[in-house]
Design a protein around this motif. Sequence first.
Motif, PDB file in Angstrom:
ATOM      1  N   CYS A 166       0.828  -1.206   0.000  1.00  0.00           N
ATOM      2  CA  CYS A 166       0.000   0.000   0.000  1.00  0.00           C
ATOM      3  C   CYS A 166       0.859   1.251   0.000  1.00  0.00           C
ATOM      4  O   CYS A 166       0.559   2.217  -0.718  1.00  0.00           O
ATOM      5  CB  CYS A 166      -0.959  -0.026   1.186  1.00  0.00           C
ATOM      6  N   ARG A 167       1.923   1.256   0.773  1.00  0.00           N
ATOM      7  CA  ARG A 167       2.820   2.417   0.780  1.00  0.00           C
ATOM      8  C   ARG A 167       3.393   2.675  -0.607  1.00  0.00           C
ATOM      9  O   ARG A 167       3.472   3.817  -1.056  1.00  0.00           O
ATOM     10  CB  ARG A 167       3.980   2.188   1.750  1.00  0.00           C
ATOM     11  N   ASN A 168       3.819   1.599  -1.271  1.00  0.00           N
ATOM     12  CA  ASN A 168       4.389   1.733  -2.615  1.00  0.00           C
ATOM     13  C   ASN A 168       3.387   2.340  -3.593  1.00  0.00           C
ATOM     14  O   ASN A 168       3.769   3.000  -4.555  1.00  0.00           O
ATOM     15  CB  ASN A 168       4.872   0.382  -3.144  1.00  0.00           C
ATOM     16  N   ALA A 169       2.111   2.088  -3.347  1.00  0.00           N
ATOM     17  CA  ALA A 169       1.052   2.640  -4.192  1.00  0.00           C
ATOM     18  C   ALA A 169       0.606   4.029  -3.711  1.00  0.00           C
ATOM     19  O   ALA A 169      -0.268   4.644  -4.322  1.00  0.00           O
ATOM     20  CB  ALA A 169      -0.145   1.689  -4.225  1.00  0.00           C
ATOM     21  N   GLY A 170       1.189   4.507  -2.619  1.00  0.00           N
ATOM     22  CA  GLY A 170       0.869   5.828  -2.101  1.00  0.00           C
ATOM     23  C   GLY A 170      -0.303   5.864  -1.138  1.00  0.00           C
ATOM     24  O   GLY A 170      -0.871   6.924  -0.893  1.00  0.00           O
ATOM     25  N   ARG A 180       1.370   5.914   9.487  1.00  0.00           N
ATOM     26  CA  ARG A 180       1.356   7.218  10.165  1.00  0.00           C
ATOM     27  C   ARG A 180       0.114   8.060   9.919  1.00  0.00           C
ATOM     28  O   ARG A 180      -0.412   8.674  10.841  1.00  0.00           O
ATOM     29  CB  ARG A 180       2.589   8.037   9.741  1.00  0.00           C
ATOM     30  N   PHE A 181      -0.335   8.128   8.687  1.00  0.00           N
ATOM     31  CA  PHE A 181      -1.430   9.036   8.360  1.00  0.00           C
ATOM     32  C   PHE A 181      -2.717   8.313   7.988  1.00  0.00           C
ATOM     33  O   PHE A 181      -3.638   8.931   7.445  1.00  0.00           O
ATOM     34  CB  PHE A 181      -1.000   9.981   7.228  1.00  0.00           C
ATOM     35  N   ALA A 182      -2.798   7.036   8.297  1.00  0.00           N
ATOM     36  CA  ALA A 182      -4.036   6.290   8.021  1.00  0.00           C
ATOM     37  C   ALA A 182      -5.142   6.826   8.930  1.00  0.00           C
ATOM     38  O   ALA A 182      -4.900   7.170  10.090  1.00  0.00           O
ATOM     39  CB  ALA A 182      -3.827   4.802   8.269  1.00  0.00           C
ATOM     40  N   GLY A 183      -6.334   6.889   8.412  1.00  0.00           N
ATOM     41  CA  GLY A 183      -7.468   7.396   9.181  1.00  0.00           C
ATOM     42  C   GLY A 183      -7.746   6.548  10.414  1.00  0.00           C
ATOM     43  O   GLY A 183      -7.455   5.351  10.449  1.00  0.00           O
ATOM     44  N   GLY A 188      -8.102   1.532   4.152  1.00  0.00           N
ATOM     45  CA  GLY A 188      -7.549   2.873   4.017  1.00  0.00           C
ATOM     46  C   GLY A 188      -7.140   3.236   2.609  1.00  0.00           C
ATOM     47  O   GLY A 188      -6.964   4.411   2.298  1.00  0.00           O
ATOM     48  N   ALA A 189      -6.990   2.261   1.734  1.00  0.00           N
ATOM     49  CA  ALA A 189      -6.677   2.562   0.340  1.00  0.00           C
ATOM     50  C   ALA A 189      -7.938   3.113  -0.325  1.00  0.00           C
ATOM     51  O   ALA A 189      -9.040   2.877   0.151  1.00  0.00           O
ATOM     52  CB  ALA A 189      -6.192   1.300  -0.372  1.00  0.00           C
ATOM     53  N   PRO A 190      -7.775   3.817  -1.417  1.00  0.00           N
ATOM     54  CA  PRO A 190      -8.975   4.363  -2.080  1.00  0.00           C
ATOM     55  C   PRO A 190      -9.724   3.273  -2.848  1.00  0.00           C
ATOM     56  O   PRO A 190      -9.427   2.982  -3.991  1.00  0.00           O
ATOM     57  CB  PRO A 190      -8.403   5.422  -3.024  1.00  0.00           C
ATOM     58  N   GLY A 191     -10.657   2.655  -2.195  1.00  0.00           N
ATOM     59  CA  GLY A 191     -11.467   1.605  -2.816  1.00  0.00           C
ATOM     60  C   GLY A 191     -11.096   0.229  -2.326  1.00  0.00           C
ATOM     61  O   GLY A 191      -9.953  -0.051  -1.956  1.00  0.00           O
ATOM     62  N   CYS A 192     -12.091  -0.630  -2.326  1.00  0.00           N
ATOM     63  CA  CYS A 192     -11.910  -1.983  -1.803  1.00  0.00           C
ATOM     64  C   CYS A 192     -10.985  -2.829  -2.663  1.00  0.00           C
ATOM     65  O   CYS A 192     -10.304  -3.717  -2.144  1.00  0.00           O
ATOM     66  CB  CYS A 192     -13.269  -2.659  -1.652  1.00  0.00           C
ATOM     67  N   ASP A 193     -10.915  -2.546  -3.982  1.00  0.00           N
ATOM     68  CA  ASP A 193     -10.001  -3.303  -4.839  1.00  0.00           C
ATOM     69  C   ASP A 193      -8.553  -3.055  -4.427  1.00  0.00           C
ATOM     70  O   ASP A 193      -7.733  -3.978  -4.408  1.00  0.00           O
ATOM     71  CB  ASP A 193     -10.197  -2.936  -6.311  1.00  0.00           C
ATOM     72  N   ALA A 194      -8.238  -1.820  -4.103  1.00  0.00           N
ATOM     73  CA  ALA A 194      -6.878  -1.490  -3.672  1.00  0.00           C
ATOM     74  C   ALA A 194      -6.571  -2.137  -2.321  1.00  0.00           C
ATOM     75  O   ALA A 194      -5.467  -2.655  -2.111  1.00  0.00           O
ATOM     76  CB  ALA A 194      -6.696   0.023  -3.602  1.00  0.00           C
ATOM     77  N   ASP A 195      -7.538  -2.136  -1.411  1.00  0.00           N
ATOM     78  CA  ASP A 195      -7.353  -2.836  -0.130  1.00  0.00           C
ATOM     79  C   ASP A 195      -7.090  -4.324  -0.375  1.00  0.00           C
ATOM     80  O   ASP A 195      -6.206  -4.918   0.238  1.00  0.00           O
ATOM     81  CB  ASP A 195      -8.601  -2.679   0.748  1.00  0.00           C
TER      82      ASP A 195
END
Length: 173
Positions: free
Chosen positions: A55-59, A80-83, A149-156
């Motif tokens: 996830c970090r690598n993807a921003g 650090r900045f995850a909601g 925390g990624a934008p969208g469930c596919d990214a998660d």
Amino acid sequence: MQQLPSRAHRLLVSVAMLCAMQSATAGKDEGASFAVKMLTPETAMVAAQAALQQCRNAGYQVSVAVVDRFGITQVLVRDRFAGAHTVEFASQKAWTAASFKMATTLLAQQTQAGMPMSGIRNNGHVMAAGGGQPIEAGGALLGGIGVSGAPGCDADDNCALAGLRSIADTLEF
């Protein structure tokens, strides 16, 4: 006057009853306990770190949870900045994947309104949204991993799958 059964007759009846009881339980596990396979904390940590790194690598700033086969948290890491909400959601996704032994994306599809399993969503602990994956090896459930925390469930989901790939070679099949 009725005769009492002879000792030989009683013995024969007892043996017949014992045989009947054994045949009734044939093929069943007669033990009073059973063994289960569990993830080590080190393996759970490797999976969580790999998912976090993907996830970090993807921003993306996310939280990752890994639970054991019983849904108990083994590892929970929040970037650090995850909601703040991502901690609970990642844990719920991991618990849901382990509890239902299926990816939470699939559970989300099968529990839509009007579907036979829609009532499952009434359980406040169930997270029917992508990002949770069961951890299985050799036909046995070992636990679950959840990412939020990624934008969208596919990214998660992609991040959770990266966590699974990171431990695939170490699991017994």
